[in-house]
Design a protein around this motif. Structure first.
Motif, mmCIF file in Angstrom:
data_model
loop_
_atom_site.group_PDB
_atom_site.id
_atom_site.type_symbol
_atom_site.label_atom_id
_atom_site.label_comp_id
_atom_site.label_asym_id
_atom_site.label_seq_id
_atom_site.Cartn_x
_atom_site.Cartn_y
_atom_site.Cartn_z
ATOM 1 N N GLN A 245 2.405 -17.621 -9.735
ATOM 2 C CA GLN A 245 2.340 -17.440 -8.279
ATOM 3 C C GLN A 245 1.847 -16.044 -7.922
ATOM 4 O OE1 GLN A 245 6.346 -18.323 -7.079
ATOM 5 N NE2 GLN A 245 6.134 -20.540 -7.403
ATOM 6 N N LEU A 246 2.419 -15.041 -8.578
ATOM 7 C CA LEU A 246 2.045 -13.661 -8.267
ATOM 8 C C LEU A 246 0.656 -13.317 -8.799
ATOM 9 C CD1 LEU A 246 5.537 -12.133 -8.910
ATOM 10 C CD2 LEU A 246 4.262 -11.919 -6.771
ATOM 11 N N ALA A 247 0.239 -13.968 -9.879
ATOM 12 C CA ALA A 247 -1.105 -13.729 -10.405
ATOM 13 C C ALA A 247 -2.171 -14.214 -9.427
ATOM 14 C CB ALA A 247 -1.272 -14.434 -11.749
ATOM 15 N N VAL A 248 -1.841 -15.227 -8.630
ATOM 16 C CA VAL A 248 -2.770 -15.718 -7.614
ATOM 17 C C VAL A 248 -2.743 -14.830 -6.374
ATOM 18 C CG1 VAL A 248 -3.239 -17.635 -6.026
ATOM 19 C CG2 VAL A 248 -2.649 -18.100 -8.415
ATOM 20 N N VAL A 249 -1.550 -14.414 -5.944
ATOM 21 C CA VAL A 249 -1.397 -13.691 -4.689
ATOM 22 C C VAL A 249 -1.793 -12.221 -4.816
ATOM 23 C CG1 VAL A 249 0.291 -12.913 -2.978
ATOM 24 C CG2 VAL A 249 0.374 -15.255 -3.840
ATOM 25 N N THR A 250 -1.412 -11.578 -5.910
ATOM 26 C CA THR A 250 -1.595 -10.128 -6.043
ATOM 27 C C THR A 250 -3.050 -9.676 -5.858
ATOM 28 O OG1 THR A 250 0.354 -9.960 -7.473
ATOM 29 C CG2 THR A 250 -1.230 -8.134 -7.549
ATOM 30 N N PRO A 251 -4.039 -10.324 -6.481
ATOM 31 C CA PRO A 251 -5.430 -9.859 -6.276
ATOM 32 C C PRO A 251 -5.916 -10.007 -4.833
ATOM 33 C CG PRO A 251 -5.267 -11.258 -8.228
ATOM 34 C CD PRO A 251 -3.972 -11.395 -7.495
ATOM 35 N N LEU A 252 -5.277 -10.891 -4.067
ATOM 36 C CA LEU A 252 -5.698 -11.090 -2.678
ATOM 37 C C LEU A 252 -5.256 -9.949 -1.767
ATOM 38 C CD1 LEU A 252 -4.878 -14.909 -2.281
ATOM 39 C CD2 LEU A 252 -7.081 -13.849 -2.851
ATOM 40 N N PHE A 253 -4.178 -9.264 -2.148
ATOM 41 C CA PHE A 253 -3.609 -8.243 -1.260
ATOM 42 C C PHE A 253 -3.633 -6.838 -1.870
ATOM 43 C CE2 PHE A 253 -1.728 -12.257 0.071
ATOM 44 C CZ PHE A 253 -1.859 -12.188 1.455
ATOM 45 N N THR A 254 -4.092 -6.708 -3.078
ATOM 46 C CA THR A 254 -4.158 -5.384 -3.711
ATOM 47 C C THR A 254 -5.493 -5.245 -4.435
ATOM 48 O OG1 THR A 254 -3.183 -6.106 -5.827
ATOM 49 C CG2 THR A 254 -1.665 -5.400 -4.088
ATOM 50 N N THR A 255 -5.855 -4.010 -4.726
ATOM 51 C CA THR A 255 -7.033 -3.743 -5.550
ATOM 52 C C THR A 255 -6.569 -3.391 -6.955
ATOM 53 O OG1 THR A 255 -7.006 -1.423 -4.857
ATOM 54 C CG2 THR A 255 -8.391 -2.952 -3.592
ATOM 55 N N ALA A 256 -7.401 -3.677 -7.909
ATOM 56 C CA ALA A 256 -7.045 -3.402 -9.303
ATOM 57 C C ALA A 256 -6.789 -1.915 -9.511
ATOM 58 C CB ALA A 256 -8.161 -3.879 -10.228
ATOM 59 N N PRO A 257 -5.759 -1.559 -10.296
ATOM 60 C CA PRO A 257 -5.469 -0.135 -10.536
ATOM 61 C C PRO A 257 -6.644 0.564 -11.210
ATOM 62 C CG PRO A 257 -3.661 -1.540 -11.301
ATOM 63 C CD PRO A 257 -4.806 -2.443 -10.991
ATOM 64 N N THR A 258 -6.915 1.765 -10.778
ATOM 65 C CA THR A 258 -7.973 2.561 -11.402
ATOM 66 C C THR A 258 -7.447 3.367 -12.581
ATOM 67 O OG1 THR A 258 -7.563 4.344 -9.813
ATOM 68 C CG2 THR A 258 -9.266 2.726 -9.251
ATOM 69 N N SER A 259 -6.120 3.489 -12.655
ATOM 70 C CA SER A 259 -5.484 4.186 -13.777
ATOM 71 C C SER A 259 -4.127 3.554 -14.037
ATOM 72 C CB SER A 259 -5.327 5.684 -13.468
ATOM 73 O OG SER A 259 -4.458 5.866 -12.351
ATOM 74 N N TYR A 260 -3.598 3.854 -15.189
ATOM 75 C CA TYR A 260 -2.303 3.295 -15.574
ATOM 76 C C TYR A 260 -1.384 4.436 -16.016
ATOM 77 C CZ TYR A 260 -4.636 -1.223 -15.446
ATOM 78 O OH TYR A 260 -5.325 -2.347 -15.033
ATOM 79 N N PRO A 261 -0.790 5.145 -15.046
ATOM 80 C CA PRO A 261 0.092 6.271 -15.393
ATOM 81 C C PRO A 261 1.238 5.801 -16.268
ATOM 82 C CG PRO A 261 0.312 5.660 -13.074
ATOM 83 C CD PRO A 261 -0.867 4.920 -13.600
ATOM 84 N N ILE A 262 1.525 6.569 -17.291
ATOM 85 C CA ILE A 262 2.435 6.108 -18.335
ATOM 86 C C ILE A 262 3.863 5.907 -17.836
ATOM 87 C CG2 ILE A 262 2.879 8.468 -19.126
ATOM 88 C CD1 ILE A 262 2.707 5.262 -21.279
ATOM 89 N N ILE A 263 4.384 6.818 -17.006
ATOM 90 C CA ILE A 263 5.781 6.703 -16.566
ATOM 91 C C ILE A 263 5.982 5.461 -15.687
ATOM 92 C CG2 ILE A 263 7.656 7.807 -15.331
ATOM 93 C CD1 ILE A 263 7.007 9.049 -18.046
ATOM 94 N N PRO A 264 5.177 5.251 -14.636
ATOM 95 C CA PRO A 264 5.337 4.013 -13.870
ATOM 96 C C PRO A 264 5.108 2.760 -14.712
ATOM 97 C CG PRO A 264 4.092 5.612 -12.602
ATOM 98 C CD PRO A 264 4.210 6.160 -13.984
ATOM 99 N N LEU A 265 4.170 2.821 -15.655
ATOM 100 C CA LEU A 265 3.916 1.658 -16.509
ATOM 101 C C LEU A 265 5.130 1.341 -17.375
ATOM 102 C CD1 LEU A 265 1.846 -0.450 -17.405
ATOM 103 C CD2 LEU A 265 1.060 1.173 -19.151
ATOM 104 N N LEU A 266 5.749 2.367 -17.948
ATOM 105 C CA LEU A 266 6.961 2.155 -18.736
ATOM 106 C C LEU A 266 8.097 1.629 -17.865
ATOM 107 C CD1 LEU A 266 6.970 5.298 -21.076
ATOM 108 C CD2 LEU A 266 6.507 2.914 -21.718
ATOM 109 N N ALA A 267 8.154 2.101 -16.620
ATOM 110 C CA ALA A 267 9.201 1.618 -15.706
ATOM 111 C C ALA A 267 9.034 0.126 -15.430
ATOM 112 C CB ALA A 267 9.162 2.414 -14.398
#
Length: 355
Positions: A245-267
């Motif tokens: 469900q979220l894989a369908v909805v998320t691209p419609l309302f957000t843009t793909a991340p340009t970076s993947y900061p390590i601390i938020p990613l680990l969180a």
């Protein structure tokens, strides 16, 4: 979290009461204990029992910490990713954990189309929607407040039982708990100050997220009770559906991340793998070993840990009304979960006769 049917679902944060049906594992252990007592168990069994007791207490503490820290993980995750992206990562990592365990145990996902249809609704009400609301809420409110709002779920469940005229009729004590709990919510929000200093939109989102859980439990209880599938299989399928469900909805309302900061990613990884995947496995084991009544006590530790984590690690401000209101909320929630003691039949005096 768990459902009112007795099927623990992978809906973390929860304030949900664990499974309410009898567990075969619990029944087996009880039978074994009774047999040992009748045979006259040796004293060597005592250290084993003590070790088992310490084992469940440790897992209980881990579950409390994991769910309490979930709100901190959400806050940190939203510092690097959009709320829907945090939620998508959460359910995806949680689903991977449960699917890995399913493979190890050689269990299968449900095959019935009817079961998958009902699980689709459950995934939305118990995972996709509340997880997203909490993520959006923490853009504007502290993680401590989100954790306290999560503790109102039993209060919403009690309110729904009154409105829906369920078979679980409220008692005076439970109605009093409902009123006390919402008084605590008003205390947390500083109602006498006109809610000054509190973002109303974010708070309503967090309260709405906690409302989703009892609505989802009622739905699952009425549609999936008695389904011949294991808790692990059902929850794995539910998280897979939430991910879809979220894989369908998320691209419609957000843009793909340009970076993947390590601390938020680990969180986000910890939020999914630990707070959603591993937490379910621990909860299921606790319910089977010590029963739902004791296992559901984890509900009352979550806001305490969430508050401590937010203040100590995120340096969030804490005014006096927040902890006081939280205690009132927890007291009200405890009252709504209380059950009347069974009345004992009168025992005639020794030597008396009955007619």
């Amino acid at each position: 979290m768990s459902t009112a049917t007795g099927t623990p679902t992978a809906s973390a944060d929860t304030t949900a009461s664990p499974a309410t049906t009898a567990s075969p594992i619990a029944d087996r252990d009880a039978a074994t204990t009774a047999a040992d007592a009748l045979r006259g168990a040796t004293t060597t069994a005592a250290p084993t029992a003590r070790g088992r007791a310490r084992g469940w207490q440790l897992r209980f503490a881990v579950l409390s910490l994991v769910w309490g820290f979930s709100f901190l993980f959400i806050k940190v995750g939203t510092q690097g990713f959009a709320p829907l992206q945090v939620t998508l990562g959460r359910v995806a990592f949680g689903a991977l954990v449960l699917l890995a365990v399913l493979v190890v145990k050689r269990e299968r996902l449900p095959r019935s189309a009817r079961t998958w249809a009902h699980l689709t609704v459950a995934a939305f009400l118990l995972n996709a929607l509340p997880f997203s609301l909490f993520a959006y809420a923490e853009l504007t409110i502290p993680s401590t407040l989100a954790g306290i709002c999560n503790a109102t779920s039993p209060l919403w469940g009690m309110a729904l039982s009154v409105v829906a005229l369920s078979e679980d009729r409220p008692t005076r004590r439970r109605v009093a708990g409902l009123g006390l709990g919402f008084l605590g919510v008003l205390t947390v929000l500083g109602a006498w100050q006109g809610f000054a200093g509190t973002d109303l939109t974010g708070t309503v989102m967090a309260l709405g997220a906690s409302l989703c859980y009892p609505i989802g439990w009622i739905y699952v209880r009425r549609t999936l009770a008695g389904v011949p599938h294991s808790h692990l299989s059902m929850s794995g399928a539910q998280l897979l559906l939430a991910t879809a469900q979220l894989a369908v909805v998320t691209p419609l309302f957000t843009t793909a991340p340009t970076s993947y900061p390590i601390i938020p990613l680990l969180a986000v990884f910890a939020l999914g793998a630990l707070g959603t995947g591993l937490a379910f496995l621990i909860q299921y084991g606790l319910v089977a070993e010590i029963g739902p009544t004791t296992a559901q006590m984890v509900t009352y530790f979550i806001p305490v840990i969430a508050t401590a984590a937010g203040v100590a690690l995120l340096h969030e401000q804490l005014s006096w009304n927040t902890p006081v209101g939280a205690l009132i909320v927890l007291a009200g929630a405890a009252l709504t979960q209380s059950r009347p003691r069974p009345s004992r039949p009168a025992v005639p005096p020794t030597g008396s006769t009955t007619h």
